[in-house]
Scaffold this motif. Sequence first.
Motif, PDB file in Angstrom:
ATOM      1  N   ASP A  77      56.234  23.360 -14.530  1.00  0.00           N
ATOM      2  CA  ASP A  77      57.310  24.043 -15.244  1.00  0.00           C
ATOM      3  C   ASP A  77      57.478  23.486 -16.661  1.00  0.00           C
ATOM      4  O   ASP A  77      57.773  24.220 -17.597  1.00  0.00           O
ATOM      5  CB  ASP A  77      58.631  23.882 -14.483  1.00  0.00           C
ATOM      6  CG  ASP A  77      58.686  24.731 -13.224  1.00  0.00           C
ATOM      7  OD1 ASP A  77      58.138  25.856 -13.246  1.00  0.00           O
ATOM      8  OD2 ASP A  77      59.271  24.284 -12.228  1.00  0.00           O
ATOM      9  N   ARG A 132      53.057  31.587  -6.939  1.00  0.00           N
ATOM     10  CA  ARG A 132      54.277  32.384  -6.784  1.00  0.00           C
ATOM     11  C   ARG A 132      55.057  32.477  -8.094  1.00  0.00           C
ATOM     12  O   ARG A 132      55.675  33.503  -8.384  1.00  0.00           O
ATOM     13  CB  ARG A 132      55.130  31.808  -5.655  1.00  0.00           C
ATOM     14  CG  ARG A 132      54.596  32.192  -4.278  1.00  0.00           C
ATOM     15  CD  ARG A 132      55.479  31.675  -3.167  1.00  0.00           C
ATOM     16  NE  ARG A 132      55.273  30.257  -2.924  1.00  0.00           N
ATOM     17  CZ  ARG A 132      54.384  29.763  -2.073  1.00  0.00           C
ATOM     18  NH1 ARG A 132      53.609  30.579  -1.379  1.00  0.00           N
ATOM     19  NH2 ARG A 132      54.268  28.463  -1.893  1.00  0.00           N
ATOM     20  N   ALA A 133      55.031  31.397  -8.893  1.00  0.00           N
ATOM     21  CA  ALA A 133      55.660  31.473 -10.215  1.00  0.00           C
ATOM     22  C   ALA A 133      54.947  32.496 -11.094  1.00  0.00           C
ATOM     23  O   ALA A 133      55.578  33.238 -11.851  1.00  0.00           O
ATOM     24  CB  ALA A 133      55.639  30.103 -10.885  1.00  0.00           C
ATOM     25  N   SER A 136      55.885  36.003 -10.105  1.00  0.00           N
ATOM     26  CA  SER A 136      57.211  36.338 -10.600  1.00  0.00           C
ATOM     27  C   SER A 136      57.182  36.813 -12.050  1.00  0.00           C
ATOM     28  O   SER A 136      58.017  37.626 -12.449  1.00  0.00           O
ATOM     29  CB  SER A 136      58.125  35.110 -10.468  1.00  0.00           C
ATOM     30  OG  SER A 136      59.436  35.416 -10.845  1.00  0.00           O
ATOM     31  N   TYR A 149      54.650  38.681  -2.711  1.00  0.00           N
ATOM     32  CA  TYR A 149      54.939  37.469  -1.950  1.00  0.00           C
ATOM     33  C   TYR A 149      54.488  37.613  -0.493  1.00  0.00           C
ATOM     34  O   TYR A 149      54.025  36.651   0.125  1.00  0.00           O
ATOM     35  CB  TYR A 149      56.435  37.161  -2.005  1.00  0.00           C
ATOM     36  CG  TYR A 149      56.870  36.350  -3.196  1.00  0.00           C
ATOM     37  CD1 TYR A 149      56.230  36.478  -4.427  1.00  0.00           C
ATOM     38  CD2 TYR A 149      57.918  35.462  -3.111  1.00  0.00           C
ATOM     39  CE1 TYR A 149      56.635  35.749  -5.524  1.00  0.00           C
ATOM     40  CE2 TYR A 149      58.330  34.713  -4.205  1.00  0.00           C
ATOM     41  CZ  TYR A 149      57.685  34.861  -5.408  1.00  0.00           C
ATOM     42  OH  TYR A 149      58.086  34.125  -6.485  1.00  0.00           O
ATOM     43  N   GLY A 203      56.608  31.015 -15.993  1.00  0.00           N
ATOM     44  CA  GLY A 203      57.973  30.549 -15.853  1.00  0.00           C
ATOM     45  C   GLY A 203      58.629  30.160 -17.165  1.00  0.00           C
ATOM     46  O   GLY A 203      59.753  29.705 -17.194  1.00  0.00           O
ATOM     47  N   TYR A 343      61.138  32.251  -0.250  1.00  0.00           N
ATOM     48  CA  TYR A 343      60.523  32.087  -1.565  1.00  0.00           C
ATOM     49  C   TYR A 343      61.133  33.054  -2.583  1.00  0.00           C
ATOM     50  O   TYR A 343      61.354  32.698  -3.751  1.00  0.00           O
ATOM     51  CB  TYR A 343      59.017  32.308  -1.480  1.00  0.00           C
ATOM     52  CG  TYR A 343      58.267  31.159  -0.844  1.00  0.00           C
ATOM     53  CD1 TYR A 343      58.305  29.888  -1.419  1.00  0.00           C
ATOM     54  CD2 TYR A 343      57.521  31.336   0.313  1.00  0.00           C
ATOM     55  CE1 TYR A 343      57.615  28.829  -0.839  1.00  0.00           C
ATOM     56  CE2 TYR A 343      56.834  30.290   0.894  1.00  0.00           C
ATOM     57  CZ  TYR A 343      56.885  29.029   0.313  1.00  0.00           C
ATOM     58  OH  TYR A 343      56.210  27.979   0.881  1.00  0.00           O
ATOM     59  N   ASP A 347      63.159  32.024  -5.959  1.00  0.00           N
ATOM     60  CA  ASP A 347      62.817  32.532  -7.282  1.00  0.00           C
ATOM     61  C   ASP A 347      64.037  33.145  -7.963  1.00  0.00           C
ATOM     62  O   ASP A 347      64.276  32.937  -9.151  1.00  0.00           O
ATOM     63  CB  ASP A 347      61.701  33.573  -7.163  1.00  0.00           C
ATOM     64  CG  ASP A 347      61.367  34.204  -8.492  1.00  0.00           C
ATOM     65  OD1 ASP A 347      60.706  33.537  -9.309  1.00  0.00           O
ATOM     66  OD2 ASP A 347      61.775  35.362  -8.731  1.00  0.00           O
ATOM     67  N   GLU A 348      64.841  33.893  -7.200  1.00  0.00           N
ATOM     68  CA  GLU A 348      66.016  34.543  -7.770  1.00  0.00           C
ATOM     69  C   GLU A 348      67.056  33.542  -8.255  1.00  0.00           C
ATOM     70  O   GLU A 348      67.753  33.781  -9.241  1.00  0.00           O
ATOM     71  CB  GLU A 348      66.665  35.469  -6.731  1.00  0.00           C
ATOM     72  CG  GLU A 348      65.876  36.727  -6.437  1.00  0.00           C
ATOM     73  CD  GLU A 348      66.573  37.608  -5.416  1.00  0.00           C
ATOM     74  OE1 GLU A 348      67.641  37.202  -4.909  1.00  0.00           O
ATOM     75  OE2 GLU A 348      66.057  38.697  -5.130  1.00  0.00           O
ATOM     76  N   ARG A 355      60.798  27.768 -11.821  1.00  0.00           N
ATOM     77  CA  ARG A 355      60.383  28.548 -10.661  1.00  0.00           C
ATOM     78  C   ARG A 355      59.369  27.830  -9.795  1.00  0.00           C
ATOM     79  O   ARG A 355      59.428  27.900  -8.571  1.00  0.00           O
ATOM     80  CB  ARG A 355      59.819  29.898 -11.124  1.00  0.00           C
ATOM     81  CG  ARG A 355      60.886  30.811 -11.688  1.00  0.00           C
ATOM     82  CD  ARG A 355      60.277  32.083 -12.206  1.00  0.00           C
ATOM     83  NE  ARG A 355      61.307  32.915 -12.825  1.00  0.00           N
ATOM     84  CZ  ARG A 355      61.034  33.965 -13.575  1.00  0.00           C
ATOM     85  NH1 ARG A 355      59.779  34.301 -13.823  1.00  0.00           N
ATOM     86  NH2 ARG A 355      62.014  34.679 -14.098  1.00  0.00           N
ATOM     87  N   GLY A 359      60.025  26.906  -5.795  1.00  0.00           N
ATOM     88  CA  GLY A 359      59.132  27.246  -4.689  1.00  0.00           C
ATOM     89  C   GLY A 359      58.602  26.026  -3.974  1.00  0.00           C
ATOM     90  O   GLY A 359      58.408  26.032  -2.754  1.00  0.00           O
TER      91      GLY A 359
END
Length: 431
Positions: A77, A132-133, A136, A149, A203, A343, A347-348, A355, A359
Amino acid sequence: MSTHLSRPSYAAVLRVPYARRAFTAALAARLSYGTVAPALLLSVSRATGSWPVSGTVLSLFGATTVFLMPLRASLIDRHGPRRALLPMSALYGALLSVLAVLTWRPGAPAALVAVSAALAGACAPPLGPAMRALWSELVADPGLLQRAYGLDGVAEELLYVSGPALVGVLAGVAPPAAGILLSAVLNVAGTRAFVATSPAVPGTRAFVATSPAVPGPRPVSGGRRRPAGVRGLPAPVAVAVALGVGLSLSCAELLVMAFATERSHDPALVPWALGALSAGSALGGLANGAVRWRTAARVRLCRFAAALGAVLALAGLAPDLWTLTAVMALAGAFIAPALTTAYLLADETAAPGSRARAGAWVNTGVNAGGSAGSLAAGLLIGRFPLSLCFTLVGAAALVTAAAGVVRPRAAGGLPRSSPRPGETVGEPPAP
């Protein structure tokens, strides 16, 4: 629970710019985590002549991999995948190569092997949270993101099934330590390919600003603000449910084996029951991703966890192993949806630029729950009737579901400092 099926398919996820190449590269790198554990177990036991030493080495590797994952994810990040993932992967690959050399022949020093394994786990790149980031950022539509996802979760589960099989095939033609080398090569090559497909830093504002193919900022479903996590942490319920699912899953696997032993079933039938659990999870994950849910992620997460707990609580009433196999398939149908939704919720609720770390906390919850579940099952089996053991395991999932019903207040009573574009600062959505 209001739902409706949406026409876009899983193929639509892979048609998103950058998605197919990045996902393929990430899966290749993540396959190494499916191969490294059985390869370590076999090679260390052969090199040291001791199963207890092998188990200790694997535990040290797993502990540093899991519990330091949020720290490693925070580096992604902060610095981006090129600066963070590439050095991690290089160190990880080098330390795995050292382990392969040490365990290639019998007579390896156990202390040196243990230290090398612990250091390797500490450097393992958090590729799941990183992917996953990236999802997103690449996917603008919330429904399509859920499908992405879901696809990611099912693919990851298949990696942990195919990885041990690949090590088994390799062990037939080479020393077990060759599986450790294979894991190193998969991780280093896959990570390099994954980083090469990322336009910039997932992210962060830099990612969106420098990526013309990215379809703009992703609004939160319903256009309302989700309650933010504390200092970049995800919503506590996401981690709590992940912990409960991991605990329930590891307990259930051991309880199935104890059930077969107690009822004098052929031990060869046990993999069928465990396979049904995985198959149910894969099918449940695909079904969950194919539905465009109108219910809030937090509510869905609690319901999935409650359903998993209820099924496991009743599993001990099964009269035979085949009935238990069917029940395990039903229980598995709620595992992937619960984890996928955890997950999504992470993220939300993650703060901007956090992010990957959010996760990673969910990942840590699953693995920590799995470790605690193995310990708990070992303490329960033999001391209590199996029907009561199943009930207690189901109750653990129900408790985490109940914990999520209580809506937390935002940290310090203040809204998130910088809501994402397209969000409205205001009350969180109603369930």
